[in-house]
Design a protein around this motif. Sequence first.
Motif, PDB file in Angstrom:
ATOM      1  N   GLY A 159       0.769  -1.236   0.000  1.00 14.08           N
ATOM      2  CA  GLY A 159       0.000   0.000   0.000  1.00 14.08           C
ATOM      3  C   GLY A 159       0.799   1.284   0.000  1.00 14.08           C
ATOM      4  N   GLY A 160       2.131   1.196   0.049  1.00 20.09           N
ATOM      5  CA  GLY A 160       2.948   2.399  -0.002  1.00 20.09           C
ATOM      6  C   GLY A 160       3.173   2.853  -1.436  1.00 20.09           C
ATOM      7  N   ARG A 161       4.067   3.794  -1.611  1.00 17.43           N
ATOM      8  CA  ARG A 161       4.415   4.286  -2.942  1.00 17.43           C
ATOM      9  C   ARG A 161       5.862   4.737  -2.930  1.00 17.43           C
ATOM     10  NH1 ARG A 161       2.692  10.277  -4.531  1.00 17.43           N
ATOM     11  NH2 ARG A 161       4.767  10.084  -5.441  1.00 17.43           N
ATOM     12  N   LEU A 162       6.419   4.901  -4.099  1.00 18.21           N
ATOM     13  CA  LEU A 162       7.793   5.364  -4.215  1.00 18.21           C
ATOM     14  C   LEU A 162       7.843   6.881  -4.115  1.00 18.21           C
ATOM     15  CD1 LEU A 162       9.152   3.113  -7.119  1.00 18.21           C
ATOM     16  CD2 LEU A 162       9.308   2.739  -4.647  1.00 18.21           C
ATOM     17  N   PHE A 163       8.848   7.367  -3.421  1.00 16.45           N
ATOM     18  CA  PHE A 163       9.094   8.803  -3.329  1.00 16.45           C
ATOM     19  C   PHE A 163      10.508   9.096  -3.801  1.00 16.45           C
ATOM     20  CE2 PHE A 163       5.648   8.312  -0.251  1.00 16.45           C
ATOM     21  CZ  PHE A 163       4.850   9.411  -0.538  1.00 16.45           C
ATOM     22  N   SER A 164      10.704  10.279  -4.328  1.00 16.89           N
ATOM     23  CA  SER A 164      12.009  10.668  -4.831  1.00 16.89           C
ATOM     24  C   SER A 164      12.934  11.093  -3.698  1.00 16.89           C
ATOM     25  CB  SER A 164      11.854  11.836  -5.820  1.00 16.89           C
ATOM     26  OG  SER A 164      11.407  13.003  -5.138  1.00 16.89           O
ATOM     27  N   TYR A 165      14.219  11.138  -4.018  1.00 15.67           N
ATOM     28  CA  TYR A 165      15.186  11.694  -3.070  1.00 15.67           C
ATOM     29  C   TYR A 165      14.788  13.126  -2.711  1.00 15.67           C
ATOM     30  CZ  TYR A 165      19.209  14.384  -1.605  1.00 15.67           C
ATOM     31  OH  TYR A 165      20.023  15.260  -0.930  1.00 15.67           O
ATOM     32  N   ALA A 166      14.342  13.901  -3.718  1.00 11.62           N
ATOM     33  CA  ALA A 166      13.983  15.302  -3.484  1.00 11.62           C
ATOM     34  C   ALA A 166      12.838  15.417  -2.473  1.00 11.62           C
ATOM     35  CB  ALA A 166      13.596  15.976  -4.799  1.00 11.62           C
ATOM     36  N   PHE A 167      11.909  14.465  -2.504  1.00 10.41           N
ATOM     37  CA  PHE A 167      10.819  14.485  -1.529  1.00 10.41           C
ATOM     38  C   PHE A 167      11.364  14.341  -0.118  1.00 10.41           C
ATOM     39  CE2 PHE A 167       8.116  12.020   1.305  1.00 10.41           C
ATOM     40  CZ  PHE A 167       6.970  12.794   1.348  1.00 10.41           C
ATOM     41  N   PRO A 175      10.059  21.397  10.166  1.00  3.62           N
ATOM     42  CA  PRO A 175      10.224  21.444  11.622  1.00  3.62           C
ATOM     43  C   PRO A 175       9.273  20.453  12.289  1.00  3.62           C
ATOM     44  CG  PRO A 175      10.049  23.657  10.692  1.00  3.62           C
ATOM     45  CD  PRO A 175       9.691  22.702   9.596  1.00  3.62           C
ATOM     46  N   ASN A 176       9.729  19.837  13.328  1.00  6.27           N
ATOM     47  CA  ASN A 176       8.951  18.871  14.110  1.00  6.27           C
ATOM     48  C   ASN A 176       8.917  17.476  13.492  1.00  6.27           C
ATOM     49  OD1 ASN A 176       8.064  19.160  16.725  1.00  6.27           O
ATOM     50  ND2 ASN A 176       5.897  19.248  16.182  1.00  6.27           N
ATOM     51  N   VAL A 177       9.661  17.236  12.427  1.00  7.32           N
ATOM     52  CA  VAL A 177       9.940  15.853  12.021  1.00  7.32           C
ATOM     53  C   VAL A 177      11.083  15.381  12.909  1.00  7.32           C
ATOM     54  CG1 VAL A 177      10.848  14.343  10.212  1.00  7.32           C
ATOM     55  CG2 VAL A 177       9.153  16.085   9.633  1.00  7.32           C
ATOM     56  N   ILE A 178      10.838  14.344  13.693  1.00  3.69           N
ATOM     57  CA  ILE A 178      11.846  13.926  14.681  1.00  3.69           C
ATOM     58  C   ILE A 178      12.519  12.604  14.318  1.00  3.69           C
ATOM     59  CG2 ILE A 178      10.825  15.198  16.602  1.00  3.69           C
ATOM     60  CD1 ILE A 178       9.527  12.521  17.472  1.00  3.69           C
ATOM     61  N   ALA A 179      11.909  11.847  13.401  1.00  2.00           N
ATOM     62  CA  ALA A 179      12.476  10.559  12.997  1.00  2.00           C
ATOM     63  C   ALA A 179      11.848  10.137  11.683  1.00  2.00           C
ATOM     64  CB  ALA A 179      12.236   9.489  14.067  1.00  2.00           C
ATOM     65  N   ILE A 180      12.468   9.170  11.029  1.00  2.00           N
ATOM     66  CA  ILE A 180      11.887   8.558   9.840  1.00  2.00           C
ATOM     67  C   ILE A 180      12.054   7.055   9.957  1.00  2.00           C
ATOM     68  CG2 ILE A 180      11.975   8.316   7.324  1.00  2.00           C
ATOM     69  CD1 ILE A 180      12.999  11.186   7.164  1.00  2.00           C
ATOM     70  N   LYS A 181      10.943   6.343   9.794  1.00  2.00           N
ATOM     71  CA  LYS A 181      10.959   4.888   9.734  1.00  2.00           C
ATOM     72  C   LYS A 181      11.077   4.489   8.265  1.00  2.00           C
ATOM     73  CE  LYS A 181       7.950   0.866  10.046  1.00  2.00           C
ATOM     74  NZ  LYS A 181       6.814   0.181  10.687  1.00  2.00           N
ATOM     75  N   MET A 182      12.139   3.786   7.949  1.00  2.00           N
ATOM     76  CA  MET A 182      12.394   3.373   6.569  1.00  2.00           C
ATOM     77  C   MET A 182      11.964   1.923   6.406  1.00  2.00           C
ATOM     78  SD  MET A 182      16.101   5.191   6.181  1.00  2.00           S
ATOM     79  CE  MET A 182      16.659   4.432   7.689  1.00  2.00           C
ATOM     80  N   ALA A 183      10.914   1.706   5.605  1.00  2.62           N
ATOM     81  CA  ALA A 183      10.401   0.351   5.391  1.00  2.62           C
ATOM     82  C   ALA A 183      10.068   0.088   3.928  1.00  2.62           C
ATOM     83  CB  ALA A 183       9.168   0.118   6.254  1.00  2.62           C
ATOM     84  N   PRO A 184      10.953   0.508   3.003  1.00  5.98           N
ATOM     85  CA  PRO A 184      10.673   0.209   1.597  1.00  5.98           C
ATOM     86  C   PRO A 184      11.083  -1.200   1.200  1.00  5.98           C
ATOM     87  CG  PRO A 184      12.688   1.477   1.735  1.00  5.98           C
ATOM     88  CD  PRO A 184      12.142   1.376   3.142  1.00  5.98           C
TER      89      PRO A 184
END
Length: 356
Positions: A159-167, A175-184
């Motif tokens: 159900g996800g989608r691909l995003f670009s490096y630029a995204f 601001p207020n992004v504190i983490a990223i969960k990487m699950a591709p």
Amino acid sequence: MSTARALAETKLRALHEGLVIPAHPLALNEERKLDERRQRALARYYVESGAGGVAVGVHSTQFEIRKPEVGLFEPVLRLAAEEIDKANPDRPFWKVAGICGPADQSVAEATLAADLGYDAGLLSMGGLPGWTEEQHLERAREVASVIPIIGFYLQPSVGGRLFSYAFWRAFAEIPNVIAIKMAPFNRYQTIDVARAVIESSRRDEIALYTGNDDNIVNDLFTIYRFPVDGQPVEKRIVGGLLGHWAVWTHKAVELLEEIKEARKDERIAQEWLTRNIEVTDSNAAFFDPANGFHGCIPGIHEVLRRQGLLEGRWCLNPAEELSPGQMEEIDRVYRSYPHLNDDDFVAARLQRWLEG
């Protein structure tokens, strides 16, 4: 709540040092109604396992909880928050709420989560076909004005989608992004996120977490290094926010602590590569990639059922069941990797958790 709450320094430090954050399942009875006693027992299990947080209202909790006729989104968030507050862990413990849907739904869910005392929202990018990357970024900015957010790169096969490096480069500047969960479940796309964060101005404010169930141990050992203004800059994946860690959680906590200790040595023992395969093989039995992940939630439920934490594998969608051969695969990994399960830990505490 119009502005995001400030987080305690100790909590942020723990997030950046690396935590085990399991995705909280949904406990149902045979009528497919909420089993509050076992829902609370699950929260107690995660706290006592030594986890550093729990993610509620995410895929493992079943997205159908948001349907008006089901109406379980607020109750399951509230139950988990109550149990965590009651337990009052003697360590920083993150309450993470899953957030999804268009901007108005996402902001409403973020507001509810903040009001219930959640520390952050795991922002799903799925289920929004046709949206541009800029629309996703604007939605993220709106949600981040309500609660700190953890970005979520979800694999397209579920159900996800691909995003670009630029995204991801632009996402990291919010601001207020504190983490990223990487699950591709993909090395190329995982690198995109890591490089985007490293090359952003907020590289020291964003923690990287693995959601790559096919590569958990290797992710936790990997240092990403990219040149920034002519100088090498490094960042590592520090912890995991994983559906896989919803089971055998106590052993997952031990695993992360072992890895943290091993990371102090410049030379990593080859045995860790084998351990990575053991964990991935176990995940394959639970998450059912052989059948397009159809049995992933029932697979988690089956392990918890065997331990007595759940009464059965029931899901809100009656069509969600183990795939043919999946039960035998779970049997196999139990036999093959007894050192990975925490059955004894659960058995010694189960009655107390169920009695409250």
